[in-house]
Scaffold this motif. Structure first.
Motif, PDB file in Angstrom:
ATOM      1  N   PHE A 100      35.131   9.182  13.206  1.00  9.46           N
ATOM      2  CA  PHE A 100      34.382   9.172  11.954  1.00  9.46           C
ATOM      3  C   PHE A 100      34.661  10.388  11.074  1.00  9.46           C
ATOM      4  N   THR A 101      35.542  11.257  11.512  1.00 10.65           N
ATOM      5  CA  THR A 101      35.800  12.487  10.757  1.00 10.65           C
ATOM      6  C   THR A 101      36.272  12.190   9.343  1.00 10.65           C
ATOM      7  N   LYS A 102      37.152  11.204   9.173  1.00 10.08           N
ATOM      8  CA  LYS A 102      37.658  10.862   7.841  1.00 10.08           C
ATOM      9  C   LYS A 102      36.532  10.416   6.921  1.00 10.08           C
ATOM     10  N   GLU A 103      35.592   9.627   7.452  1.00 10.87           N
ATOM     11  CA  GLU A 103      34.462   9.163   6.644  1.00 10.87           C
ATOM     12  C   GLU A 103      33.557  10.327   6.266  1.00 10.87           C
ATOM     13  N   LEU A 104      33.325  11.215   7.218  1.00 12.78           N
ATOM     14  CA  LEU A 104      32.438  12.351   6.967  1.00 12.78           C
ATOM     15  C   LEU A 104      33.028  13.315   5.943  1.00 12.78           C
ATOM     16  N   GLU A 105      34.356  13.422   5.921  1.00 18.80           N
ATOM     17  CA  GLU A 105      34.999  14.309   4.961  1.00 18.80           C
ATOM     18  C   GLU A 105      34.825  13.812   3.523  1.00 18.80           C
ATOM     19  N   LYS A 106      34.518  12.516   3.375  1.00 21.09           N
ATOM     20  CA  LYS A 106      34.250  11.980   2.037  1.00 21.09           C
ATOM     21  C   LYS A 106      32.914  12.501   1.501  1.00 21.09           C
ATOM     22  N   ILE A 107      31.991  12.796   2.419  1.00 18.46           N
ATOM     23  CA  ILE A 107      30.624  13.164   2.031  1.00 18.46           C
ATOM     24  C   ILE A 107      30.399  14.671   2.075  1.00 18.46           C
ATOM     25  N   TYR A 108      31.037  15.338   3.055  1.00 17.83           N
ATOM     26  CA  TYR A 108      30.715  16.743   3.300  1.00 17.83           C
ATOM     27  C   TYR A 108      31.946  17.642   3.190  1.00 17.83           C
ATOM     28  N   ASP A 109      31.717  18.776   2.522  1.00 13.98           N
ATOM     29  CA  ASP A 109      32.750  19.802   2.392  1.00 13.98           C
ATOM     30  C   ASP A 109      32.064  21.146   2.638  1.00 13.98           C
ATOM     31  N   PRO A 110      32.465  21.885   3.679  1.00 14.98           N
ATOM     32  CA  PRO A 110      31.775  23.141   4.015  1.00 14.98           C
ATOM     33  C   PRO A 110      31.833  24.198   2.914  1.00 14.98           C
ATOM     34  N   THR A 111      32.732  24.025   1.938  1.00 14.04           N
ATOM     35  CA  THR A 111      32.824  25.008   0.853  1.00 14.04           C
ATOM     36  C   THR A 111      31.905  24.668  -0.317  1.00 14.04           C
ATOM     37  N   ASN A 112      31.268  23.479  -0.278  1.00 13.66           N
ATOM     38  CA  ASN A 112      30.389  23.067  -1.372  1.00 13.66           C
ATOM     39  C   ASN A 112      28.940  23.458  -1.097  1.00 13.66           C
ATOM     40  N   GLU A 113      28.286  24.019  -2.081  1.00 14.86           N
ATOM     41  CA  GLU A 113      26.899  24.477  -1.936  1.00 14.86           C
ATOM     42  C   GLU A 113      25.967  23.323  -1.582  1.00 14.86           C
ATOM     43  N   GLU A 114      26.245  22.143  -2.116  1.00 16.07           N
ATOM     44  CA  GLU A 114      25.327  21.029  -1.944  1.00 16.07           C
ATOM     45  C   GLU A 114      25.476  20.308  -0.601  1.00 16.07           C
ATOM     46  N   ASP A 115      26.510  20.626   0.152  1.00 16.12           N
ATOM     47  CA  ASP A 115      26.776  19.919   1.403  1.00 16.12           C
ATOM     48  C   ASP A 115      26.300  20.731   2.615  1.00 16.12           C
ATOM     49  N   ASP A 116      25.513  20.108   3.445  1.00 22.60           N
ATOM     50  CA  ASP A 116      24.887  20.751   4.600  1.00 22.60           C
ATOM     51  C   ASP A 116      25.596  20.270   5.871  1.00 22.60           C
ATOM     52  N   MET A 117      26.223  21.194   6.596  1.00 27.79           N
ATOM     53  CA  MET A 117      26.989  20.822   7.772  1.00 27.79           C
ATOM     54  C   MET A 117      26.109  20.353   8.940  1.00 27.79           C
ATOM     55  N   VAL A 118      24.859  20.791   8.960  1.00 24.03           N
ATOM     56  CA  VAL A 118      23.935  20.289   9.978  1.00 24.03           C
ATOM     57  C   VAL A 118      23.674  18.807   9.724  1.00 24.03           C
TER      58      VAL A 118
END
Length: 363
Positions: free
Chosen positions: A215-233
């Motif tokens: 599912f990593t490819k799908e998750l990369e569509k939603i989350y980016d660790p460098t973006n303020e709005e994206d929460d890695m938890v």
């Protein structure tokens, strides 16, 4: 149990941030923002325990296959008992398929409990994050609060603006992994070949970790660790939701492992070929309004308890200081009485009876 923060301290970036943050910043929730930048490879202690349980589950499945396939001579009972020390009361020479079935059921139950704990920890994390946000808003004036709310809504909208997420475990989702991850022609997609490619240890099963890796490819569509709005938890919670969904759809015998046969059967179902759209975590709030109210009440009660303890400790401190003052005063009076007697003695003068009495009473 090792806490989430304890385990995150093992991450160098987060450890440095933790050690360089004062208590006031922690209270205001500033440290929570740093969780967004912690590598998604950092897992909680719960995940370590889960991996151990998956390993034991594999051993049990293999042992059962040996027995059912007539290869009982290959079944190492002693090695199995070493992995399940609490079973030493059992006779290793009478281990049968029914015994293994019971152990498999117990192991899968343990793994389910690990997932439930992960969900509960995430729910608390989300409620605490919202609580901290609301508390911060209370410290702002009307204009600052309006700007903060606008920024918050902007970040939510920005996070939700991402490419379409494929339904986990669907043909479209797996084909995307086949093409972008494996570098193969989507027209040549073959379920059996795909399974063998991603059964990384070659044991004939997909376990939790092997499924989650898909599912990593799908998750990369939603989350980016460098973006303020994206929460890695939140990303890891989404990964867990995806894996649970696929397990529920594909794992027909509910042993927490997806065999090749189960996988191939699933690829012929309508859900695989024509899946519904997938609702991401942002469309499914982790907690209810009632749960949030109860959480807030719990925090208030905790604060009241801490305040009361602080008051009690202050009273104890004041009482100890009062007793210390009394002791110091008595010590000074006693020293003065001793010095007075020494002076009289040096002058060969008999001290008056009341001095003797006072001295004895102090002694």
């Amino acid at each position: 149990m090792t806490t989430f923060i304890d385990f995150l301290e093992k991450d160098q970036h987060f450890r440095e941030k933790l050690h360089n943050t004062d208590m006031e910043d922690i209270k205001q929730g500033k440290l929570a923002k740093e969780l967004d930048f912690v590598s998604h490879h950092v897992r909680t202690k719960l995940d370590e325990l889960k991996r151990q349980e998956v390993s034991r589950l594999r051993t049990l499945i293999k042992a059962k296959q040996d027995l059912e396939g007539g290869n009982g001579m290959l079944f190492d009972h002693q090695a199995l008992l070493k992995q399940f020390e609490y079973l030493n009361h059992m006779n290793p020479h009478t281990f049968e398929v029914d015994d293994l079935d019971r152990l498999i059921k117990s192991a899968t139950k343990d793994l389910e409990n690990f997932d439930k704990e992960r969900h509960e920890e995430f729910k608390k994390y989300e409620m605490l994050k919202e609580h901290d946000r609301q508390e911060h808003l209370k410290t702002l004036d009307e204009d600052e609060r309006r700007k903060e709310e606008e920024h918050f809504e902007e970040m939510k909208k920005k996070h939700a603006d991402h490419p379409k997420v494929n339904h986990p475990g669907s043909q479209n989702q797996l084909k995307e992994v086949w093409e972008e991850g494996d570098g193969l022609d989507p027209e040549d997609f073959d379920p059996k070949t795909f399974f063998n490619l991603h059964d990384t240890n070659g044991d004939g099963f997909f376990d939790d970790q092997e499924l989650e890796a898909l599912f990593t490819k799908e998750l990369e569509k939603i989350y980016d660790p460098t973006n303020e709005e994206d929460d890695m938890v939140e990303m890891e919670e989404e990964r867990l939701r995806m894996r649970e969904h696929v397990m529920n759809e594909v794992d027909s015998n509910k042993d927490r492992l997806v065999s090749l046969d189960e996988f191939l059967v699933a690829t012929k179902k309508k859900e695989f070929l024509e899946p519904d759209s997938w609702e991401t975590l942002e469309q499914n709030q982790a907690y209810t309004d009632e749960e949030m109210r109860e959480f807030e009440e719990h925090l208030v009660q905790q604060e009241q308890d801490l305040n009361q303890k602080a008051v009690d400790l202050q009273k104890q401190r004041e009482e100890l200081e009062r007793q210390q003052e009394q002791l110091n005063s008595q010590k000074i009076e006693l020293q003065q009485a001793v010095e007075h007697m020494e002076r009289l003695k040096s002058q060969n003068v008999e001290p008056p009876p009341e001095v003797h009495g006072e001295f004895r009473s102090r002694i």
